[in-house]
Design a protein around this motif. Structure first.
Motif, PDB file in Angstrom:
ATOM      1  N   HIS A   1     -11.722   3.523  -5.650  1.00  0.00           N
ATOM      2  CA  HIS A   1     -13.008   2.854  -5.459  1.00  0.00           C
ATOM      3  C   HIS A   1     -13.066   1.524  -6.193  1.00  0.00           C
ATOM      4  CE1 HIS A   1     -17.327   1.968  -5.911  1.00  0.00           C
ATOM      5  NE2 HIS A   1     -17.451   2.588  -4.752  1.00  0.00           N
ATOM      6  N   THR A   2     -12.580   1.483  -7.432  1.00  0.00           N
ATOM      7  CA  THR A   2     -12.627   0.244  -8.215  1.00  0.00           C
ATOM      8  C   THR A   2     -11.806  -0.854  -7.554  1.00  0.00           C
ATOM      9  OG1 THR A   2     -12.941   1.485 -10.266  1.00  0.00           O
ATOM     10  CG2 THR A   2     -12.162  -0.787 -10.458  1.00  0.00           C
ATOM     11  N   ASP A   3     -10.616  -0.501  -7.068  1.00  0.00           N
ATOM     12  CA  ASP A   3      -9.765  -1.496  -6.419  1.00  0.00           C
ATOM     13  C   ASP A   3     -10.387  -1.985  -5.113  1.00  0.00           C
ATOM     14  OD1 ASP A   3      -7.843  -1.308  -8.414  1.00  0.00           O
ATOM     15  OD2 ASP A   3      -6.807   0.343  -7.417  1.00  0.00           O
ATOM     16  N   ARG A   4     -10.987  -1.074  -4.352  1.00  0.00           N
ATOM     17  CA  ARG A   4     -11.627  -1.492  -3.103  1.00  0.00           C
ATOM     18  C   ARG A   4     -12.862  -2.340  -3.369  1.00  0.00           C
ATOM     19  NH1 ARG A   4     -13.447   3.007  -0.326  1.00  0.00           N
ATOM     20  NH2 ARG A   4     -12.819   4.491  -1.936  1.00  0.00           N
ATOM     21  N   ALA A   5     -13.547  -2.081  -4.486  1.00  0.00           N
ATOM     22  CA  ALA A   5     -14.693  -2.906  -4.850  1.00  0.00           C
ATOM     23  C   ALA A   5     -14.248  -4.329  -5.160  1.00  0.00           C
ATOM     24  CB  ALA A   5     -15.409  -2.298  -6.057  1.00  0.00           C
ATOM     25  N   ARG A   6     -13.099  -4.483  -5.796  1.00  0.00           N
ATOM     26  CA  ARG A   6     -12.566  -5.820  -6.068  1.00  0.00           C
ATOM     27  C   ARG A   6     -12.258  -6.544  -4.761  1.00  0.00           C
ATOM     28  NH1 ARG A   6      -7.604  -5.369  -9.962  1.00  0.00           N
ATOM     29  NH2 ARG A   6      -7.797  -7.649  -9.906  1.00  0.00           N
TER      30      ARG A   6
ATOM     31  N   ARG B   1      -0.389  -1.548  -9.122  1.00  0.00           N
ATOM     32  CA  ARG B   1      -1.066  -2.799  -9.494  1.00  0.00           C
ATOM     33  C   ARG B   1      -0.579  -3.975  -8.670  1.00  0.00           C
ATOM     34  NH1 ARG B   1      -5.542  -2.195 -10.538  1.00  0.00           N
ATOM     35  NH2 ARG B   1      -5.042  -0.301  -9.414  1.00  0.00           N
ATOM     36  N   ARG B   2       0.714  -4.039  -8.446  1.00  0.00           N
ATOM     37  CA  ARG B   2       1.262  -5.173  -7.695  1.00  0.00           C
ATOM     38  C   ARG B   2       0.696  -5.219  -6.279  1.00  0.00           C
ATOM     39  NH1 ARG B   2       7.572  -5.119  -7.204  1.00  0.00           N
ATOM     40  NH2 ARG B   2       7.071  -3.568  -5.596  1.00  0.00           N
ATOM     41  N   THR B   3       0.482  -4.058  -5.678  1.00  0.00           N
ATOM     42  CA  THR B   3      -0.073  -4.000  -4.331  1.00  0.00           C
ATOM     43  C   THR B   3      -1.503  -4.520  -4.317  1.00  0.00           C
ATOM     44  OG1 THR B   3       1.313  -2.079  -3.817  1.00  0.00           O
ATOM     45  CG2 THR B   3      -0.588  -2.473  -2.396  1.00  0.00           C
ATOM     46  N   VAL B   4      -2.291  -4.129  -5.308  1.00  0.00           N
ATOM     47  CA  VAL B   4      -3.671  -4.610  -5.391  1.00  0.00           C
ATOM     48  C   VAL B   4      -3.696  -6.120  -5.604  1.00  0.00           C
ATOM     49  CG1 VAL B   4      -5.842  -4.438  -6.657  1.00  0.00           C
ATOM     50  CG2 VAL B   4      -4.469  -2.383  -6.270  1.00  0.00           C
TER      51      VAL B   4
ATOM     52  N   LEU C   1      -5.459   1.166   0.526  1.00  0.00           N
ATOM     53  CA  LEU C   1      -5.991   1.579  -0.767  1.00  0.00           C
ATOM     54  C   LEU C   1      -6.717   2.914  -0.692  1.00  0.00           C
ATOM     55  CD1 LEU C   1      -5.137  -1.249  -1.624  1.00  0.00           C
ATOM     56  CD2 LEU C   1      -7.322  -1.507  -2.797  1.00  0.00           C
ATOM     57  N   ARG C   2      -7.295   3.221   0.449  1.00  0.00           N
ATOM     58  CA  ARG C   2      -8.006   4.500   0.596  1.00  0.00           C
ATOM     59  C   ARG C   2      -7.082   5.699   0.473  1.00  0.00           C
ATOM     60  NH1 ARG C   2     -11.242   4.858   5.941  1.00  0.00           N
ATOM     61  NH2 ARG C   2     -11.792   6.883   5.039  1.00  0.00           N
ATOM     62  N   GLN C   3      -5.785   5.493   0.635  1.00  0.00           N
ATOM     63  CA  GLN C   3      -4.857   6.620   0.526  1.00  0.00           C
ATOM     64  C   GLN C   3      -4.795   7.163  -0.895  1.00  0.00           C
ATOM     65  OE1 GLN C   3      -1.002   5.707   2.111  1.00  0.00           O
ATOM     66  NE2 GLN C   3      -1.742   5.430   4.191  1.00  0.00           N
TER      67      GLN C   3
END
Length: 356
Positions: free
Chosen positions: A327-332, A291-294, A320-322
């Motif tokens: 998908h949800t995090d990349r959408a944000r 979470r902290r990375t996102v 994030l792709r790793q």
């Protein structure tokens, strides 16, 4: 020449690299002659502070010295690394964070029989790792590993060189003051600490901790173990066994390596709660980004200068792709980029130069 090409791969635009390249052939020949004559001596380092993910003191060797680090690694590194266990990660070709995360996930699946049985994990890291490495212990390990006198002497020269004797400070004092005193190389005695930022330090650290790896795999006979730099994880059905192993590891570290665990980062928990490792959290049937990375990615994208936005965004999208479920995090991140006027591809894998 090969060491030079390896060294300039990511440093070609630096001031010292450009200065070296102005008279490349003469500089390489002079360096070659000094190494053959035994008159080579490391030059001035640059000390600066990085602020992400936390304030850390970094020591960058001169470009000329970096070539020597690559030269040494090219000759002795692959041979020594072949003796490392498969669960030793970081600074080894093909064994980066994605390799470590996938390997730990496979171990968690194995011990829980694909998440159908309970198990526990013990996660530890070493206290003040790089600045606390005892160079006297490391010197003995290098002597054992390197048979050729010339390469052994060069390795010891690099190891014992103290960058604090000749360096240029590139960060403001206020930034240096934000690095805790016990994490600063300048605060350590001469026999302790490796400069963070050099290839030689990363390689030497793996040689140093191979003692721990071999002990865990062959003396403790722990089947499910993995290490990334100084962070390591053991898995077992019985938490009492993990505690017993921790005590034996603490004894080994104190007696053999003159090191100790960081008690505030020693964690013993059920595997089902998730294992936070190399920036990902391994959970039943999925790996997600920490979470902290996102949150850091969203903050950086919101505040990055326009000239840096594309590179920053693509770096985080690739990171994030790793994770298997990202998908949800990349959408944000994609929404944050659209707000900054940047286009994102349909797969949420990269952004482009043009505006949306």
């Amino acid at each position: 020449m090969q060491a030079y090409f390896d060294c300039r791969r990511s440093k070609r635009s630096s001031r010292s690299a450009l200065g070296f390249e102005l008279n490349l052939e003469r500089n390489l020949m002079d360096l070659h002659s000094e190494l053959n004559a035994g008159t080579y001596s490391p030059g001035r380092s640059i000390c600066f502070v990085v602020t992400h993910p936390k304030h850390r003191e970094v020591w960058a060797a001169d470009f000329r010295d970096r070539i020597v680090h690559h030269l040494l690694y090219n000759h002795i590194g692959p041979r020594i690394e072949r003796s490392f266990i498969a669960d030793s990660c970081a600074c080894i070709t093909g064994r980066g964070t994605l390799y470590a995360a996938k390997r730990l996930e496979a171990k968690a699946r194995s011990i829980t029989q694909n998440w159908t049985r309970p198990a526990h994990y013990l996660k530890c890291d070493l206290a003040n790792f790089f600045v606390a490495i005892d160079k006297r212990v490391l010197a003995g390990l290098l002597v054992q590993r390197i048979a050729e006198p010339q390469w052994r002497a060069l390795a010891l020269l690099i190891l014992w060189h103290d960058p604090r004797t000749d360096y240029q400070q590139r960060s403001a004092p206020r930034l240096l003051n934000r690095v805790p005193q016990h994490k600063r190389l300048t605060a350590q005695p001469a026999h302790l600490g490796l400069p963070i930022g050099n290839l030689s330090s990363q390689f030497f650290a793996n040689v140093y901790l191979d003692v721990l790896d071999q002990f865990v795999k062959h003396r403790l006979q722990a089947r499910h173990y993995i290490r990334y730099v100084d962070d390591f994880v053991l898995l077992h059905h019985d938490p009492k066994q993990l505690n017993a192993w921790r005590e034996q590891i603490e004894t080994l570290l104190a007696e053999r390596l003159h090191a100790r665990l960081n008690p505030s980062k020693t964690i013993l928990q059920p595997v089902a709660r998730g294992i936070d490792f190399v920036g990902q959290v391994i959970l039943p049937h999925r790996r997600v980004t920490r979470r902290r990375t996102v949150d850091n990615a969203l903050r950086r994208i919101a505040t990055a200068a326009p000239a840096d936005l594309r590179d920053t965004a693509n770096s985080y999208l690739g990171l994030l792709r790793q994770a298997s479920h990202s998908h949800t995090d990349r959408a944000r991140l994609g929404k944050a980029l659209l707000l900054r006027g940047k286009a994102v591809d349909a797969g949420l894998t990269k952004t482009f130069k043009g505006a949306a």
